[in-house]
Motif scaffolding. Structure first.
Motif, PDB file in Angstrom:
ATOM      1  N   UNK A 486       0.805  -1.219   0.000  1.00 20.14           N
ATOM      2  CA  UNK A 486       0.000   0.000   0.000  1.00 20.14           C
ATOM      3  C   UNK A 486       0.844   1.278   0.000  1.00 20.14           C
ATOM      4  N   UNK A 487       2.153   1.153   0.120  1.00 22.48           N
ATOM      5  CA  UNK A 487       3.016   2.331   0.032  1.00 22.48           C
ATOM      6  C   UNK A 487       2.995   2.933  -1.368  1.00 22.48           C
ATOM      7  N   UNK A 488       2.434   2.205  -2.338  1.00 22.88           N
ATOM      8  CA  UNK A 488       2.385   2.696  -3.715  1.00 22.88           C
ATOM      9  C   UNK A 488       1.543   3.975  -3.829  1.00 22.88           C
ATOM     10  N   UNK A 489       0.681   4.243  -2.862  1.00 30.38           N
ATOM     11  CA  UNK A 489      -0.162   5.449  -2.923  1.00 30.38           C
ATOM     12  C   UNK A 489       0.681   6.722  -2.840  1.00 30.38           C
ATOM     13  N   UNK A 490       1.930   6.626  -2.399  1.00 33.30           N
ATOM     14  CA  UNK A 490       2.803   7.796  -2.291  1.00 33.30           C
ATOM     15  C   UNK A 490       3.554   8.089  -3.588  1.00 33.30           C
ATOM     16  N   UNK A 491       3.289   7.302  -4.628  1.00 30.94           N
ATOM     17  CA  UNK A 491       3.953   7.511  -5.923  1.00 30.94           C
ATOM     18  C   UNK A 491       2.985   8.144  -6.917  1.00 30.94           C
TER      19      UNK A 491
END
Length: 517
Positions: A486-491
């Motif tokens: 879910x860290x992909x939301x920061x890209x």
């Protein structure tokens, strides 16, 4: 009602966007695009030659599934009920059981490691990924600086293959682990060079296709191991290294003479004539001159000259936006890489035929690679990574929950996880190349791949420690990938956006895209 100031601001921004668009139309990337967009035979040959390195990388990465496997065994005394009721030969005397194949078929039986600690048994495979981690950090910047993509690809592939050949002559687990470590150091930059060099040789229209070709060759390398190992059954594990390293060395020689350097990288290094010569060789029916390239791209920033081998890495870490992206893609790489390599390196712990297990897993990853162009064309990058990561993690957790009671379902879930994690990993590799400009693209992609290699360092140790309870291992794999995905939301989303060449270009595009969105 809008104020005159706000109207002026929007008018000015619109003018800036128009100016930026005009610059984009005259950019180096778009100028080169006009000459290579057709993807002719010369470009196709280059992509195939470059991508072949991935095949040998795949072989060396997963060769431990066979060379380091615990062989099957049998009881030597038919009347010994104690032996037949035991599932652990370490609880029996050596005279009560024997290997089904010659001792030389695996390093475990060859060097009597079967009852050793899990650290010793898993050390060679872990050493390979530790080497990959170190090699990625120490070698990656050479491709963005003075060495270039082609030479680094040649040197690393040759080094990996040579170390693999020497590995066949080792006499104990410590020498073996040391050479696997050295092999890992060299192979660390192979995948990065393949992905970036292929991408920079193809037009935007074919970018997704050429990157998938490399991923396919990696999967084919893994798929080639079961038949090689099966034909070698009953013989020494050393022959596996002979059969995979010698062809790789011949490939390196061919690649050195026939693979071309990236014209984009050459021009960024001030080597315009070489860039023009390669472009004209790749697309002989269209002629381009140095003057056309110079009119298309007039650098405003000295960062384009990456003669300092660490300048590209410095550019990544001194800018807040680049550092943020780098940390996020590395987190994603760690999570997805743990699941992907866990499915391959842990496949033997399922108690299923090892040849068939690896064949099915590799075959599904090939299918996964073939679907990547469709995924890239249909869905955006972020949603694809999240969806695939969740599916992979969920399947791992299901494997852990059902345990060995429902073996067939467990195997299906592990294959589904391998399929999804492979797709997620490949999307992330392509996504990473789109997030960073040419001047730091190799360094950024390499950092991502090193994060991917960090998880597998612990996978062999986990698999070895849980040989009799693989449910725990799969639970760890699933938890890690779901926690990281879910860290992909920061890209930012990159689908449909053109590649940038310099850091200031990327910053300008990001500021415009952020306002518009």
């Amino acid at each position: 009602m809008a104020t005159s100031a706000s109207l002026l601001s929007k008018s000015q921004l619109s003018s800036d966007i128009e100016t930026s668009d005009n610059q984009e139309q005259d950019s180096l990337d778009d100028t080169i695009e006009k000459y290579i967009e057709g993807f002719g035979p010369a470009q196709y040959l280059q992509v195939i030659l470059v991508s072949l390195a991935f095949l040998f990388d795949g072989q060396q990465t997963f060769i431990s599934d066979f060379s380091d496997a615990v062989p099957s065994w049998h009881c030597t005394d038919f009347s010994n009920q104690t032996c037949y009721s035991s599932s652990n030969f370490c609880n029996l005397s050596k005279s009560e059981w024997a290997w089904d194949e010659p001792e030389s078929s695996s390093i475990v039986s060859d060097w009597a490691l079967e009852c050793g600690s899990s650290v010793i048994v898993g050390l060679p495979a872990s050493s390979y990924f530790v080497g990959s981690l170190i090699g990625g950090f120490s070698l990656a910047t050479l491709a963005d600086s003075w060495l270039g993509r082609k030479k680094l690809l040649f040197l690393t592939c040759l080094g990996m293959s040579t170390m693999a050949l020497i590995t066949a002559f080792t006499t104990n687990v410590w020498m073996y682990s040391g050479l696997r470590f050295a092999s890992g150091i060299f192979r660390a930059s192979i995948g990065t060079c393949v992905v970036v060099l292929s991408t920079e040789m193809a037009g935007k229209k074919w970018g997704g296709f050429v990157r998938v070709v490399g991923f396919l060759f990696f999967a084919i390398g893994a798929l080639s191991l079961p038949p090689i190992a099966y034909l070698n059954r009953g013989s020494s594990w050393r022959y596996l290294y002979f059969y995979t390293s010698i062809p790789a060395i011949f490939y390196c020689i061919i690649a050195y003479f026939f693979v071309s350097e990236s014209p984009r990288w050459l021009y960024m290094q001030g080597r315009e004539d070489e860039a023009v010569a390669i472009l004209n060789k790749m697309v002989p029916n269209k002629k381009i001159s140095s003057s056309i390239l110079k009119s298309a791209y007039k650098p405003l920033d000295p960062e384009k000259w990456n003669f300092n081998i660490y300048s590209s890495m410095k550019s990544l870490f001194e800018r807040r936006w680049a550092l943020k992206r780098m940390l996020v893609v590395m987190t994603l790489g760690f999570g997805v890489g743990t699941a992907y390599y866990g499915m391959f390196l842990g496949v033997g712990s399922l108690g299923f035929n090892i040849y068939l297990s690896v064949t099915l897993t590799a075959s599904l990853t090939i299918l996964s690679n073939l679907l990547i162009p469709f995924v890239l064309e249909t869905f955006n990058r972020r949603s694809s990574v999240v969806a695939l990561g969740i599916v992979s993690g969920t399947c791992c957790i299901v494997c852990a929950i059902i345990g060995d009671e429902l073996k067939a379902i467990q195997i299906v879930m592990s294959l589904a996880s391998a399929f999804s994690s492979c797709a997620a990993l490949n999307v992330m590799q392509i996504y990473t190349t789109e997030l960073f400009p040419t001047c730091v693209r190799i360094s950024a992609t390499s950092m991502f791949r090193q994060a991917v290699n960090f998880g597998p360092i612990f996978v062999p140790l986990l698999v070895s420690a849980a040989r009799r309870n693989n449910s725990v291992v799969y639970g760890v794999f699933g938890s890690v990938v779901i926690s990281c995905i879910f860290f992909v939301i920061f890209l930012p989303e990159t689908k449909g956006l053109s590649l940038s060449n310099a850091m200031y270009e990327q910053e300008k595009k990001d500021s415009i895209n952020a306002y518009v969105s």
